[in-house]
Design a protein around this motif. Structure first.
Motif, short mmCIF file in Angstrom:
data_model
loop_
_atom_site.label_atom_id
_atom_site.label_comp_id
_atom_site.label_asym_id
_atom_site.label_seq_id
_atom_site.Cartn_x
_atom_site.Cartn_y
_atom_site.Cartn_z
N ARG A 118 4.25 7.86 11.32
CA ARG A 118 5.54 8.29 10.77
C ARG A 118 5.37 8.82 9.34
NH1 ARG A 118 9.68 6.40 8.01
NH2 ARG A 118 8.65 4.44 7.52
N LEU A 119 4.60 8.07 8.53
CA LEU A 119 4.37 8.50 7.15
C LEU A 119 3.66 9.85 7.13
CD1 LEU A 119 3.28 5.09 5.61
CD2 LEU A 119 5.32 6.39 4.99
N ASN A 120 2.74 10.04 8.09
CA ASN A 120 2.02 11.31 8.17
C ASN A 120 2.98 12.45 8.51
OD1 ASN A 120 0.31 13.13 10.47
ND2 ASN A 120 -0.57 12.93 8.41
N GLN A 121 3.89 12.16 9.44
CA GLN A 121 4.88 13.20 9.79
C GLN A 121 5.79 13.52 8.61
OE1 GLN A 121 6.56 11.51 13.31
NE2 GLN A 121 4.72 12.03 14.49
N GLU A 122 6.01 12.51 7.75
CA GLU A 122 6.84 12.76 6.57
C GLU A 122 6.07 13.46 5.47
OE1 GLU A 122 8.51 9.02 5.43
OE2 GLU A 122 9.80 8.92 7.22
N GLY A 123 4.79 13.74 5.71
CA GLY A 123 4.06 14.57 4.76
C GLY A 123 2.84 13.93 4.12
N ALA A 124 2.60 12.64 4.35
CA ALA A 124 1.45 12.00 3.70
C ALA A 124 0.15 12.38 4.40
CB ALA A 124 1.62 10.49 3.70
N THR B 269 0.82 -1.22 0.00
CA THR B 269 0.00 0.00 0.00
C THR B 269 0.86 1.27 0.00
OG1 THR B 269 -1.59 -1.23 1.32
CG2 THR B 269 -1.94 1.12 1.16
N VAL B 270 2.01 1.20 0.67
CA VAL B 270 2.77 2.44 0.88
C VAL B 270 4.04 2.52 0.03
CG1 VAL B 270 1.93 2.64 3.23
CG2 VAL B 270 4.06 1.44 2.82
N LEU B 271 4.35 1.44 -0.69
CA LEU B 271 5.66 1.34 -1.36
C LEU B 271 5.94 2.48 -2.34
CD1 LEU B 271 8.03 -0.65 -1.33
CD2 LEU B 271 7.08 -1.65 -3.38
N HIS B 272 4.90 2.93 -3.04
CA HIS B 272 5.13 3.95 -4.07
C HIS B 272 5.09 5.37 -3.50
CE1 HIS B 272 0.89 3.02 -3.74
NE2 HIS B 272 0.59 4.18 -4.29
N LYS B 273 5.28 5.47 -2.18
CA LYS B 273 5.32 6.77 -1.49
C LYS B 273 4.15 7.67 -1.89
CE LYS B 273 10.27 6.96 -0.68
NZ LYS B 273 11.54 7.48 -1.20
N PRO B 274 2.94 7.22 -1.65
CA PRO B 274 1.79 8.02 -2.06
C PRO B 274 1.63 9.26 -1.18
CG PRO B 274 1.08 6.06 -0.88
CD PRO B 274 2.56 5.94 -1.02
N ALA B 275 1.14 10.32 -1.80
CA ALA B 275 0.88 11.54 -1.05
C ALA B 275 -0.39 11.39 -0.22
CB ALA B 275 0.73 12.71 -2.02
N LEU B 276 -1.26 10.50 -0.68
CA LEU B 276 -2.52 10.26 0.03
C LEU B 276 -2.64 8.76 0.32
CD1 LEU B 276 -5.33 11.20 1.03
CD2 LEU B 276 -6.17 10.79 -1.28
N LEU B 277 -2.84 8.45 1.60
CA LEU B 277 -3.02 7.05 2.00
C LEU B 277 -4.45 6.85 2.45
CD1 LEU B 277 0.23 6.51 4.06
CD2 LEU B 277 -0.53 5.04 2.19
N ILE B 278 -5.11 5.82 1.90
CA ILE B 278 -6.49 5.57 2.28
C ILE B 278 -6.58 4.18 2.88
CG2 ILE B 278 -8.86 5.42 1.47
CD1 ILE B 278 -8.05 7.22 -0.85
#
Lengths: 435, 300
Positions: free
Chosen positions: B174-180, B143-152
């Motif tokens: 962590r991903l949210n802190q990195e900007g997602a 789900t997260v491998l392609h570094k999506p800007a939006l995670l659902i």
């Protein structure tokens, strides 16, 4: 970066080709096919079981016939034996059967022919029964002729066997040797191949769709690609597997057949090959004749027709099967929907003989126009020569229907793959078309 | 990040989304809440372009959704799974390539994730040979491998064991802190209170309330107070909801229409007060309140 549809085709192809079952099927099928071609030849050359028959021939019809190497006849003296003692004799002897021919009231052939009995220690084989019947028919016929005052020799001399050489008048006025049996065989085999190909691989498409649904990966995938891309990728990928497998089969079967027929059992195959021009009386098909027969078939049309209908049929049916697979949760539920979808194909195969007998008749015409049957029915007709406008029309209908079906199947597919735990009805499917 | 304008979706006669408007701010962890069948998954599928709305528009970074946006979204559906017969590594690469990653890029990122989540030895295994918890990790990585800007994430924690739930909660933070930007969809509202900063409540295809979680909870405060006292309390003539004994002293929650200052004065006469606070309502209580009484007007 590759286009998603190529990635899907690649995955479908590679995961299938790498399976052990694929390897097994690919290698075993030609062996089986070769066995089907070779085994009858082998069996025919095997010595058959000999039978000895004792004959109680009261009117002396068969005497002194000795039978053949397979069925030998020995006679009991009618003055010493009757039916009962004859049976006892059979039981105590090492013979296989007792044939009883009664004399009846004053040698009446019509009475005799209805009252002949055959007793066997085991089941009377169909070969033995036929042999005895043929022998008796011939003898009784002769007796009847003699009673009418006709010499059987004369009758046998007047018997005539007619052999017709048939031709087809070509459009430019040239005459071609008619090759009906060859065309029948060619059309039928090609039709059956298409039938199996469609059945086998279109069902795999359905299975693949069901697999993605039951493993619940489908929603992950269609958040990356369009549902229609996934469907088409699957159809193309599995089709590619089919083509590769088919080509391997053709090459392997041909090789096995060639090797076996030239090196291992040349004598068996020599019997099956039509006799050479040196002995034209032995066969109606000599080599020059065979050559002109082959010439009378328009191979470019037949071959390209085969490729076209092979793929056209597969694409059409696999789109239907993909829609079907999307609508159900597990394969066991597929039965009720399978039959209506496969029925046209089954009809095409069961009417194949009718189409062959009248390849330009109305049945053949309509069956080769209806897109669900045309891949098989038109293929059967092609070797006989089909007017070009009919081929064109049939092809056009098939292609048009394919695009229509893909559009509809795509709609059902799009909705179906995301529906879980719902028993689907035809009505429901119709509703999905409008979502 | 995401702005839904008048989005409508209908299946046959059933209205799944009745002209909803939602605003999911960039960098937020947004809880999309509502009971089963409220329309959450319908909206998520529209964001993922699995289906299209009948009318209305969804803006992604102020532009209508377009096919290329798919590569910027990571989606973990409620109905999720993997190809059982496929090897884990191949499968992760396949799904990443479908999202537009190159083969080498996908591989190096996947290896990184496999190390981080301690699953290096999964690579050559088939999915059917993995335990359920292991498969869940693999699913998360895809789900997260392609570094999506939006995670659902649609009902992300159903079926995850407690250890994985925690692990993944931390990874998501962590991903949210990195900007997602992260969207959680769930009907289990208690599970999002601790992680979400924004929420949108949906019921019967309509948005009931939307905004900052804290603002909404404050807005729905209903005169519930918690006290800590040294001795066992006496609340003459008051509606006591709950009593407890904790290391800080005796606690109690009460409900009162009175102003907090008046309430403190009254209670201080009878008890020795150690603590006093107005209690924020739980999201689930707010939801029940809204379903029963409708949304609370802003000026109240």
């Amino acid at each position: 970066m590759k286009s998603p549809i190529l990635l899907i085709i690649q995955r479908e192809f590679i995961t299938r080709v790498r399976k052990k079952t694929f390897l097994l099927m690919t290698l075993l099928a030609p062996l089986l096919l070769a066995a089907v071609m070779i085994v009858p030849g082998l069996l025919a050359s095997m010595p058959e079981d000999d039978k000895s028959i004792i004959v109680l021939d009261e009117p002396s019809i068969l005497v002194p016939e000795e039978g053949t190497s397979q069925f030998s006849l020995e006679y009991l003296n009618p003055n010493e034996f009757d039916l009962e003692t004859g049976k006892t004799f059979l039981r105590e002897s090492d013979k296989d059967a007792l044939l009883y021919i009664p004399s009846g009231n004053g040698w009446d052939p019509d009475f005799i022919k209805n009252n002949i009995l055959l007793f066997g220690k085991e089941d009377i084989g169909i070969d033995l029964q036929r042999f005895v019947e043929r022998q008796l028919e011939e003898k009784i016929n002769q007796q009847k002729l003699i009673r009418q005052g006709v010499d059987p020799e004369v009758v046998s001399q007047t018997k005539t066997k007619v052999t017709i050489k048939s031709f087809t008048m070509g459009e430019e006025g040239n005459e071609e040797t008619s090759a009906t049996p060859l065309k029948m065989g060619l059309g039928y085999i090609a039709g059956i191949l298409i039938y199996f190909f469609i059945f086998f691989y279109a069902v795999q498409v359905m299975r693949g769709v069901i697999e993605e649904k039951t493993s619940r990966i489908v929603e992950v995938i269609i958040s990356s690609v369009r549902p229609r891309q996934l469907m088409m990728g699957k159809i193309l990928g599995i089709g590619l597997v089919g083509v590769v497998q088919f080509l391997i089969w053709v090459i392997l079967s041909g090789t096995i057949y060639a090797v076996v027929s030239t090196f291992i059992y040349p004598e068996i195959f020599a019997q099956q090959v039509p006799a050479g021009p040196g002995s034209p009386d032995l066969s109606t098909v000599d080599q020059t004749n065979l050559f002109s027969m082959l010439n009378s078939i328009n191979f470019p049309v037949v071959l390209s027709g085969f490729v076209f209908y092979f793929f056209g049929g597969y694409f059409l049916y696999s789109a239907l099967f993909a829609a079907l697979g999307s609508a159900i949760d597990q394969e066991a539920d597929s039965q009720q929907f399978m039959l209506p979808v496969t029925a046209p194909m089954i009809i095409a195969i069961t009417t194949a003989m009718n189409v062959i007998q009248d390849p330009n008749g109305p049945l053949a015409f309509w069956m080769s126009m209806i897109p669900l049957t045309s891949p098989i029915s038109m293929m059967i007709r092609l070797p006989f020569g089909v007017p070009i406008w009919q081929i064109g029309l049939s092809a056009l209908i098939l292609v048009g229907t394919f695009f229509g079906v893909v559009a509809l199947a795509g709609k059902i597919y799009r909705v179906g793959i995301l529906m879980y735990g719902k028993k689907v009805t035809w009505k429901e499917l119709y509703k999905w078309l409008k979502y | 990040m995401i702005r839904a304008k008048d989005v409508r979706k209908q299946y046959g006669n059933k209205v799944a989304l009745a002209n909803i408007n939602l605003n999911i701010p960039s960098g937020s962890i947004y809880g999309l809440l509502g009971p089963n069948g409220a329309g959450k998954t319908s909206f998520i599928r529209i964001m993922n372009q699995i289906t299209a709305p009948d009318s209305g528009v969804v803006l992604f970074d102020n532009e209508p959704l377009k096919p290329a946006d798919i590569g910027r979204i990571g989606y973990l559906p409620e109905e999720r799974g993997l190809y059982k017969k496929m090897k884990v590594g191949e499968q992760v690469l396949y799904l990443a390539k479908l999202k537009g990653l190159s083969s080498s890029e996908a591989k190096s990122r996947a290896k990184e994730w496999f190390v981080r989540l301690e699953m290096e030895d999964f690579w050559e295994k088939k999915v059917e040979d993995l335990s359920k918890g292991m498969a869940q990790k693999v699913q998360f990585v895809t789900t997260v491998l392609h570094k999506p800007a939006l995670l659902i994430f649609d009902e992300p924690f159903t079926g995850f064991d407690p250890i994985n739930t925690n692990l993944i909660k931390n990874e998501i933070k962590r991903l949210n802190q990195e900007g997602a930007t992260v969207i959680f969809s769930t009907h289990r509202m208690e599970s999002v209170e601790e992680i979400c900063d924004h929420i949108g409540l949906i019921n019967n295809g309509k948005v009931m309330v939307e905004g900052l979680l804290l603002d909404i909870r404050k807005h729905y405060m209903n005169g519930t107070y918690a006290f800590t006292t040294k001795e066992q309390q006496t609340f003459s003539g008051m509606d006591v909801l709950h009593r407890d004994l904790q290391h800080t002293g005796h606690t109690a929650t009460i409900k009162s229409e009175a102003y907090p200052s008046a309430l403190i004065q009254k209670l201080a006469k009878e008890n020795q007060l150690l603590g006093f606070e107005e209690v924020l309502p739980r999201v689930s209580d707010i939801f029940i309140d809204i379903v029963n009484n409708g949304p609370k007007p802003l000026n109240s």
